[in-house]
Design an enzyme around this catalytic site. Structure first.
Site, PDB file in Angstrom:
ATOM      1  N   THR A 115       0.896  -1.094   0.030  1.00  9.34           N
ATOM      2  CA  THR A 115       0.094  -0.022   0.005  1.00  9.34           C
ATOM      3  C   THR A 115       0.719   1.551  -0.065  1.00  9.34           C
ATOM      4  OG1 THR A 115      -2.027  -1.300   1.143  1.00  9.34           O
ATOM      5  CG2 THR A 115      -1.840   1.017   1.396  1.00  9.34           C
ATOM      6  N   ARG A 150      -8.069  -9.265   4.091  1.00  7.81           N
ATOM      7  CA  ARG A 150      -8.104  -8.982   5.414  1.00  7.81           C
ATOM      8  C   ARG A 150      -7.276  -9.990   6.175  1.00  7.81           C
ATOM      9  NH1 ARG A 150     -14.235  -9.714   5.788  1.00  7.81           N
ATOM     10  NH2 ARG A 150     -13.739 -11.172   4.481  1.00  7.81           N
ATOM     11  N   GLU A 151      -6.489  -9.747   7.357  1.00  9.11           N
ATOM     12  CA  GLU A 151      -5.783 -10.858   8.126  1.00  9.11           C
ATOM     13  C   GLU A 151      -6.942 -11.660   8.625  1.00  9.11           C
ATOM     14  OE1 GLU A 151      -2.760  -9.288  10.343  1.00  9.11           O
ATOM     15  OE2 GLU A 151      -2.198  -8.272   8.559  1.00  9.11           O
ATOM     16  N   PHE A 163     -18.568  -3.712   8.544  1.00  9.32           N
ATOM     17  CA  PHE A 163     -18.047  -2.462   9.102  1.00  9.32           C
ATOM     18  C   PHE A 163     -18.638  -1.432   9.704  1.00  9.32           C
ATOM     19  CE2 PHE A 163     -13.366  -3.241   8.218  1.00  9.32           C
ATOM     20  CZ  PHE A 163     -13.351  -4.192   7.423  1.00  9.32           C
ATOM     21  N   LEU A 164     -19.959  -2.083  10.631  1.00  5.80           N
ATOM     22  CA  LEU A 164     -20.566  -1.060  11.369  1.00  5.80           C
ATOM     23  C   LEU A 164     -20.781  -1.720  12.812  1.00  5.80           C
ATOM     24  CD1 LEU A 164     -23.657   0.326   9.482  1.00  5.80           C
ATOM     25  CD2 LEU A 164     -21.484   1.570  10.184  1.00  5.80           C
ATOM     26  N   CYS A 170      -2.494  -1.924   9.045  1.00  6.41           N
ATOM     27  CA  CYS A 170      -3.053  -1.046   7.838  1.00  6.41           C
ATOM     28  C   CYS A 170      -3.849   0.110   8.197  1.00  6.41           C
ATOM     29  CB  CYS A 170      -3.820  -2.050   6.815  1.00  6.41           C
ATOM     30  SG  CYS A 170      -3.009  -3.091   6.140  1.00  6.41           S
ATOM     31  N   LYS A 172      -7.401  -8.268  15.611  1.00  2.00           N
ATOM     32  CA  LYS A 172      -8.847  -8.821  15.161  1.00  2.00           C
ATOM     33  C   LYS A 172      -8.709 -10.256  15.163  1.00  2.00           C
ATOM     34  CE  LYS A 172      -9.871  -8.851  11.023  1.00  2.00           C
ATOM     35  NZ  LYS A 172      -9.925 -10.255  10.342  1.00  2.00           N
ATOM     36  N   ARG A 187      -0.023  -6.058  15.561  1.00  2.00           N
ATOM     37  CA  ARG A 187       0.523  -4.677  15.139  1.00  2.00           C
ATOM     38  C   ARG A 187      -0.606  -3.564  15.614  1.00  2.00           C
ATOM     39  NH1 ARG A 187       3.363  -5.772   9.545  1.00  2.00           N
ATOM     40  NH2 ARG A 187       1.413  -7.439   9.442  1.00  2.00           N
TER      41      ARG A 187
END
Ligand code: NAD
Length: 471
Positions: free
Chosen positions: A120, A153-154, A268-269, A279, A339, A346
């Site tokens: 990124t 996504r990890e 994502f809510l 990230c 998560k 990290r």
């Protein structure tokens, strides 16, 4: 196709294994001697679903490992760059790893190469890579530089790579765009998904995935803008959760009411102790720096970051509100990873919360299904790491849930009730059902949902509450 992937971290390793799965001959390069030794010994160095299976399937056949990039570059037509782009002190992306790789690749350009940015990076990076390669002797007609941002996504990285919502290829020449199409052809023509041994995808997967062809600059911006938007959704619902708490509404109901609007969507809510990981935090500050350099003050991003930081403080206030004083309290902690599904710590908000509690004199017993070892590298022996959920809980003054590992949902609540010194659970991820917690007699505090208080009395106000109210 012969492909080299430079950098075998969370992204490079997954990309390399998946490209081998698509039928390419891949060399994964990493200059970290410890990581290379682990990979060469046949061990999967990260916790990621399906990855050990893919490494076993392709190691020694379509997948090999190297600790220097010259030979793999010479032997490859496509070279993916997946090295880290950590933040500088000023919050910009540190592109020194990308630059050093570009210099090294230039030395290996013996016939046409496509250099593909997977890391990124800020807008203009592809152009800088091209310039660095030219300055280091790569003939202009023998290479192109493209951008192919990664959205995995990890925790679900392999499935995300193989079943993406879209594939973005940023290329400034037809040759480069066509080569990228060729690399992803088994996904784009759907043939991979018909294979009997294909890694199974989610029922909602778009098969085949759409391809979005752009310029390199647009591709670079798509990645930053996507991460910024997702982080904004999280901060937005966290701000809504704060208001829910003030007025006694339930954020789950509000979330459902908002998320069912197709224009908004329900993903994502989820309110909680904030986003973290390698990230979002770094990409938001790098995006803000990019905007600043372009003469635009992207203050919205600042607010997203401020709300995110505030969530940890809000959670800590809840802990104080439930336990009054913290010094000498023993707390059972479930979750250290940033998560679920990963061992990555990290920028983990769970680690930040634990550090703050240790600083206030708490004794912490923590359990994480995958991240304890990596957490130890940060927290050292300030925390006791235990091997099961119930060991963390036994004799604790309260239980804190800091990562949304699904296995925590299966807690035997009667056993938890007996094991805890006080029946207090503070859930930073809204993982448990508030009504069930009430029935089991817990004091249960979560994010944006009404408090459940076991004795039927309300919790006494804390000074923090009073100062919040006075604001
Ligand atoms: P990482 O730190 O896990 O991996 C980077 C790897 O590159 C390390 O193993 C390092 O040893 C290696 N490396 C550095 N310089 C090298 C060199 N000169 N030669 C060979 N190897 C070298 O990082 P990551 O999480 O995989 O992220 C990589 C990039 O992908 C970043 O730009 C990140 O923002 C982006 N990204 C990450 C994710 C994610 O979920 N982790 C998702 C999408 C994009």
């Amino acid at each position: 196709m012969n492909i080299a992937v430079i950098g075998s971290g969370y992204v490079g390793l997954v990309a390399g294994a998946c490209l081998a799965e698509l039928g390419h001959d891949v060399v994964l390069v990493d200059n970290d001697p410890a990581k290379y030794a682990v990979l060469a010994a046949g061990v999967c160095p990260i916790h990621e679903a399906h990855l050990p299976e893919l490494l076993d399937r392709h190691r020694g056949k379509r997948l090999s490992f190297a600790n220097s990039l010259l030979e793999p570059v010479r032997a490859s037509r496509a070279i993916f760059v997946a090295v880290g782009t950590p933040p500088t002190i000023e919050g910009e992306a540190d592109l020194s790893y990308v630059e050093s790789v570009a210099r090294e690749i230039a030395a290996g350009v013996n016939d046409y190469k496509l250099v593909i940015g997977k890391s990124t990076v800020p807008v203009y990076t592809s152009e800088w890579v091209r310039r660095i390669m030219l300055l280091n002797g790569a003939p202009t007609e023998l290479f192109d530089v493209a951008s192919n941002p990664e959205f995995l996504r990890e925790g679900t990285a392999v499935v995300d790579f193989l079943y993406p919502d879209r594939i973005v290829i940023g290329a400034n020449s037809l040759a480069a765009a066509n080569l990228l199409r060729e690399i992803y052809r088994p996904m784009l023509d759907g043939s991979y998904y018909g294979r009997p041994d294909a890694i199974p995808g989610p029922s909602t997967a778009k098969v085949p995935p759409p391809l979005i062809a752009t310029s390199t600059k647009s591709a670079e911006l798509i990645k930053y803008a996507s991460n910024a938007f997702l982080a904004m959704k999280i901060s937005f619902i966290n701000a809504v959760a704060t208001i829910c708490e003030s007025v006694g509404a339930d954020v789950d109901q509000v979330r459902e009411g908002i998320g069912t609007d197709a224009r908004i969507g329900s993903r994502f809510l989820f309110p909680g102790i904030g986003y973290g990981g390698s990230c979002f935090p770094k990409d938001l500050s790098a995006y803000r720096a990019v905007a600043r350099e372009c003469g635009y003050d992207f203050r919205l991003l600042e607010e997203v970051m401020r709300i995110n930081d505030e969530q940890r403080q809000r959670f800590l206030r809840k802990v104080r509100g439930a336990l009054w004083t913290l010094k000498g309290k023993r707390l059972g902690v479930l979750g250290l990873a940033f998560k679920d599904g990963t061992d990555d710590v990290r920028e983990s908000p769970a680690i930040a919360v634990v550090e703050a509690l240790v600083a206030e004199g708490c004794e912490i017993r923590a359990y994480d299904p995958a991240a304890a070892e990596r957490a130890r590298e940060i927290l050292g022996d300030k925390v006791s790491y235990v091997a099961s959920m119930y060991e963390a809980i036994e004799g604790a003054d309260a239980l804190l849930i800091l990562t949304e590992w699904q296995e925590f949902k299966g807690l035997d609540l009667a056993r938890v009730r007996k094991s805890l010194r006080y029946p207090i659970v503070i859930d930073g991820r809204n993982l448990l059902d508030a009504e069930v917690m009430r029935r089991h007699g817990f004091t249960y505090l979560s994010m944006g949902r009404p408090d459940i208080v076991s004795s039927g009395e309300s919790l006494p106000a804390t000074l923090a509450d009073a100062s919040e109210a006075g604001k």
